[in-house]
Write a protein that holds these residues in place. Structure first.
Motif, PDB file in Angstrom:
ATOM      1  N   MET A 159       0.902  -1.232   0.129  1.00 39.14           N
ATOM      2  CA  MET A 159      -0.090  -0.082   0.082  1.00 39.14           C
ATOM      3  C   MET A 159       0.978   1.221   0.024  1.00 39.14           C
ATOM      4  O   MET A 159       1.851   1.181   0.781  1.00 39.14           O
ATOM      5  CB  MET A 159      -0.794  -0.144   1.246  1.00 39.14           C
ATOM      6  CG  MET A 159      -2.103  -1.121   1.264  1.00 39.14           C
ATOM      7  SD  MET A 159      -3.196  -1.387  -0.038  1.00 39.14           S
ATOM      8  CE  MET A 159      -3.901   0.300   0.179  1.00 39.14           C
ATOM      9  N   ILE A 160       0.549   2.292  -0.770  1.00 35.94           N
ATOM     10  CA  ILE A 160       1.074   3.592  -0.783  1.00 35.94           C
ATOM     11  C   ILE A 160       0.325   4.644  -0.339  1.00 35.94           C
ATOM     12  O   ILE A 160      -0.847   4.789  -0.845  1.00 35.94           O
ATOM     13  CB  ILE A 160       1.690   3.728  -2.321  1.00 35.94           C
ATOM     14  CG1 ILE A 160       2.565   2.881  -2.820  1.00 35.94           C
ATOM     15  CG2 ILE A 160       2.296   5.402  -2.337  1.00 35.94           C
ATOM     16  CD1 ILE A 160       3.916   2.747  -2.163  1.00 35.94           C
ATOM     17  N   GLU A 161       0.713   5.132   0.840  1.00 39.76           N
ATOM     18  CA  GLU A 161      -0.292   6.215   1.420  1.00 39.76           C
ATOM     19  C   GLU A 161      -0.283   7.515   0.556  1.00 39.76           C
ATOM     20  O   GLU A 161       0.883   8.131   0.433  1.00 39.76           O
ATOM     21  CB  GLU A 161       0.422   6.663   2.851  1.00 39.76           C
ATOM     22  CG  GLU A 161      -0.446   7.668   3.422  1.00 39.76           C
ATOM     23  CD  GLU A 161      -1.839   7.223   3.756  1.00 39.76           C
ATOM     24  OE1 GLU A 161      -2.718   8.230   3.602  1.00 39.76           O
ATOM     25  OE2 GLU A 161      -2.138   6.085   3.932  1.00 39.76           O
ATOM     26  N   THR A 162      -1.334   7.841  -0.105  1.00 37.63           N
ATOM     27  CA  THR A 162      -1.440   9.094  -0.955  1.00 37.63           C
ATOM     28  C   THR A 162      -1.835  10.299  -0.269  1.00 37.63           C
ATOM     29  O   THR A 162      -2.875  10.311   0.212  1.00 37.63           O
ATOM     30  CB  THR A 162      -2.166   8.695  -2.163  1.00 37.63           C
ATOM     31  OG1 THR A 162      -1.579   7.692  -2.966  1.00 37.63           O
ATOM     32  CG2 THR A 162      -2.050   9.993  -3.268  1.00 37.63           C
ATOM     33  N   PRO A 163      -1.071  11.247  -0.035  1.00 37.84           N
ATOM     34  CA  PRO A 163      -1.464  12.526   0.723  1.00 37.84           C
ATOM     35  C   PRO A 163      -2.656  13.197  -0.220  1.00 37.84           C
ATOM     36  O   PRO A 163      -2.620  13.172  -1.471  1.00 37.84           O
ATOM     37  CB  PRO A 163      -0.313  13.431   0.825  1.00 37.84           C
ATOM     38  CG  PRO A 163       0.589  12.994  -0.305  1.00 37.84           C
ATOM     39  CD  PRO A 163       0.515  11.580  -0.496  1.00 37.84           C
ATOM     40  N   HIS A 164      -3.561  13.741   0.457  1.00 35.85           N
ATOM     41  CA  HIS A 164      -4.750  14.348  -0.344  1.00 35.85           C
ATOM     42  C   HIS A 164      -4.767  15.862  -0.366  1.00 35.85           C
ATOM     43  O   HIS A 164      -5.679  16.609  -0.974  1.00 35.85           O
ATOM     44  CB  HIS A 164      -5.974  13.868   0.158  1.00 35.85           C
ATOM     45  CG  HIS A 164      -6.142  12.218  -0.088  1.00 35.85           C
ATOM     46  ND1 HIS A 164      -6.754  11.632  -0.816  1.00 35.85           N
ATOM     47  CD2 HIS A 164      -5.951  11.214   0.926  1.00 35.85           C
ATOM     48  CE1 HIS A 164      -6.653  10.362  -1.080  1.00 35.85           C
ATOM     49  NE2 HIS A 164      -6.271  10.013   0.162  1.00 35.85           N
ATOM     50  N   ILE A 165      -3.859  16.505   0.348  1.00 36.64           N
ATOM     51  CA  ILE A 165      -3.805  17.885   0.272  1.00 36.64           C
ATOM     52  C   ILE A 165      -2.305  17.912  -0.370  1.00 36.64           C
ATOM     53  O   ILE A 165      -1.128  18.022   0.319  1.00 36.64           O
ATOM     54  CB  ILE A 165      -3.646  18.563   1.515  1.00 36.64           C
ATOM     55  CG1 ILE A 165      -5.170  18.288   2.142  1.00 36.64           C
ATOM     56  CG2 ILE A 165      -3.609  19.886   1.311  1.00 36.64           C
ATOM     57  CD1 ILE A 165      -5.225  18.665   3.809  1.00 36.64           C
ATOM     58  N   LYS A 166      -2.168  18.440  -1.741  1.00 35.87           N
ATOM     59  CA  LYS A 166      -1.001  18.215  -2.216  1.00 35.87           C
ATOM     60  C   LYS A 166       0.142  19.106  -2.035  1.00 35.87           C
ATOM     61  O   LYS A 166       1.384  19.072  -1.995  1.00 35.87           O
ATOM     62  CB  LYS A 166      -1.146  18.230  -3.831  1.00 35.87           C
ATOM     63  CG  LYS A 166      -1.763  17.088  -4.514  1.00 35.87           C
ATOM     64  CD  LYS A 166      -1.928  16.995  -5.872  1.00 35.87           C
ATOM     65  CE  LYS A 166      -2.683  18.307  -6.620  1.00 35.87           C
ATOM     66  NZ  LYS A 166      -2.794  18.281  -7.922  1.00 35.87           N
ATOM     67  N   ASP A 167      -0.469  20.513  -1.739  1.00 33.85           N
ATOM     68  CA  ASP A 167       0.183  21.691  -1.729  1.00 33.85           C
ATOM     69  C   ASP A 167       0.918  21.681  -0.310  1.00 33.85           C
ATOM     70  O   ASP A 167       1.996  22.492   0.090  1.00 33.85           O
ATOM     71  CB  ASP A 167      -0.345  22.726  -1.917  1.00 33.85           C
ATOM     72  CG  ASP A 167      -0.847  22.948  -3.172  1.00 33.85           C
ATOM     73  OD1 ASP A 167      -0.302  22.188  -3.860  1.00 33.85           O
ATOM     74  OD2 ASP A 167      -2.134  23.569  -3.443  1.00 33.85           O
ATOM     75  N   ALA A 168       0.670  20.701   0.692  1.00 38.61           N
ATOM     76  CA  ALA A 168       1.420  21.088   2.043  1.00 38.61           C
ATOM     77  C   ALA A 168       2.685  20.241   1.931  1.00 38.61           C
ATOM     78  O   ALA A 168       2.901  19.446   1.368  1.00 38.61           O
ATOM     79  CB  ALA A 168       0.297  20.281   3.043  1.00 38.61           C
ATOM     80  N   ASP A 169       3.624  21.069   2.924  1.00 36.43           N
ATOM     81  CA  ASP A 169       4.911  20.664   2.975  1.00 36.43           C
ATOM     82  C   ASP A 169       4.944  19.222   3.644  1.00 36.43           C
ATOM     83  O   ASP A 169       5.798  18.214   3.191  1.00 36.43           O
ATOM     84  CB  ASP A 169       5.809  21.540   3.973  1.00 36.43           C
ATOM     85  CG  ASP A 169       6.019  22.935   3.224  1.00 36.43           C
ATOM     86  OD1 ASP A 169       5.980  22.907   2.134  1.00 36.43           O
ATOM     87  OD2 ASP A 169       6.203  23.928   4.057  1.00 36.43           O
TER      88      ASP A 169
END
Length: 440
Positions: A159-169
């Motif tokens: 599983m690859i954890e995909t962040p859903h707020i792309k612009d956050a550091d």
């Protein structure tokens, strides 16, 4: 009858049904008048995967004794897989027959793509799925997240954890950590005496260049579709991109280069795929995945032509290249990671204004008359954004038709009626605009 015998019988029945559906779809594609022979390669790839059930030659492997990595979704970096000495196979499925089997583990009202993918993994037999030593699934939506959990009963799943707020550091940091963790797993992968290679700058550069060539040819294909009289039907272009899932990147790129050269010659000789005044349709929303190409097929049977789409299994699958050309591995990793996160306009991301901007730009670039918004039943994230897209198109006076469907062929006539009415409306709108322009 023993349980094992029952499972074997069910598997054989599934394979025959899938092969029959795929063969029927390929026959329809091959029967389109004026089809360039250069399209045959892509049809052969799909035939090898679904009808002949012998995908390894198209994947660039002499035998099944090779490392194959199954991927779901377009955010998995294929460059990294190639650099580790493995071959990526995209396993997102479009088979109605397997979706029925998938309902054993996926809710009946769940995503058809997930049900179909689940069914082909549960029921052994289709080699494109069976070849994969491991499958990689990103958490881009709830259905994919639960798919990973259920698939782990049949396959090794990463599983690859995909962040859903792309612009956050923090999102970029988490994403890079995931990429380095994936790199380590690929390097340690072993099967049939084969093992992953150490990912170094040389191998990564070669993989980035190979994928970049594929993306360059993909943009050439899009240019042929953007012309006033397109040189290729939308359903043909959809099959070309779908074939990429079951073909080595180098072979696919060489074949697409030949097709693009042929389309260039057709342009020079003024040989478009149609001479009538067809409305130009843009398909947004859920992907059309072989052999379920009923949406682009219906559009073109009813008098339209699909000039572009924004599907994750279509035009944007191979659009954005890796930005980094550095020879340093860390910079290459950063470039690859950024390519799969920053430009992605999957509706699972929020905020997602980039998606609306992309659609508006393509509406202009491809001179689109109308948008067909395709929603697979159970695909909530795409359905959520219908109203946002429709409101954004209103300023450009571009009509939108939302159609909801699954992989069941029984709704074809209902869809045909609605799509035909939409296209007739677009024809009338275009006729009125021409009449008004001629009257000055």
């Amino acid at each position: 009858m023993k349980l094992s015998d029952m499972a074997d019988k069910r598997s054989r029945r599934l394979l025959k049904s899938v092969a029959r559906s795929a063969a029927t779809e390929l026959e329809q594609l091959r029967s389109i008048p004026g089809t360039p022979k250069e399209l045959d390669f892509f049809y052969d790839v799909l035939e090898a995967a679904f009808v002949r059930n012998a995908p390894t030659p198209m994947l660039g492997a002499r035998s099944e004794k090779k490392l194959f990595v199954g991927v779901y979704c377009m955010v998995i970096p294929e460059e990294l897989i190639y650099a580790a000495g493995a071959i990526p196979v995209r396993l997102c499925a479009g088979c109605f027959e397997s979706s029925q089997i998938g309902e054993d583990r996926v809710p009946r009202d769940g995503c058809p793509l997930v049900k179909s993918s689940m069914g082909l993994s549960m029921q052994k037999g289709l080699k494109a799925f069976d070849l994969c030593d491991v499958v990689i699934i990103p958490t881009t939506c709830d259905a994919k997240r639960k798919l990973g959990e259920e698939l782990s009963a049949f396959k090794e799943v990463w599983m690859i954890e995909t962040p859903h707020i792309k612009d956050a550091d923090s999102s970029r940091r988490i994403w890079m950590e995931q990429m380095y963790a994936l790199k380590a797993k690929l390097e340690a992968l072993k099967h049939n005496g084969n093992h992953g290679k150490r990912v170094n700058a040389r191998r990564m550069a070669a993989a980035i260049q190979s994928t970049a060539r594929a993306q360059a040819e993909m943009r050439r294909l899009l240019a042929h579709r953007a012309t006033q009289t397109p040189m290729v039907w939308g359903r043909q272009a959809t099959a070309v991109v779908n074939a990429y899932a079951f073909c080595h990147v180098t072979r696919w790129t060489e074949a697409l280069a030949r097709l693009n050269d042929r389309l260039t010659a057709m342009t020079d000789d003024d040989q478009p795929v149609h001479h009538d005044d067809r409305p130009r349709i843009y398909i947004a929303g859920s992907p059309s995945i072989f052999p379920n190409l009923k949406i682009p097929t219906l559009v073109e049977e009813m008098g339209g032509i699909v000039v572009a789409d924004e599907s994750c299994a279509g035009d944007r699958y191979l659009y954005d290249p890796v930005g980094s050309t550095e020879k340093n591995l860390n910079d290459q990793m950063l470039g690859v990671a950024s390519r799969y996160l920053a430009p992605c306009v999957c509706p699972s991301f929020t905020p997602n204004d980039d998606r609306v901007t992309l659609i508006q730009r393509m509406i202009t670039d491809f001179a689109v008359d109308g948008v067909l918004y395709h929603v697979l039943k159970g695909c909530v994230v795409y359905d959520f954004e219908v109203s946002r897209v429709e409101n954004a198109l209103r300023d450009n006076q571009i009509p939108l038709l939302r159609v909801e469907t699954d992989y069941n062929p029984e709704d074809v006539e209902q869809l045909r009626t609605r799509i035909e009415a939409f296209i007739e409306m677009l024809k009338s709108k275009r006729s009125r605009a021409k009449k008004a322009a001629s009257n000055g």
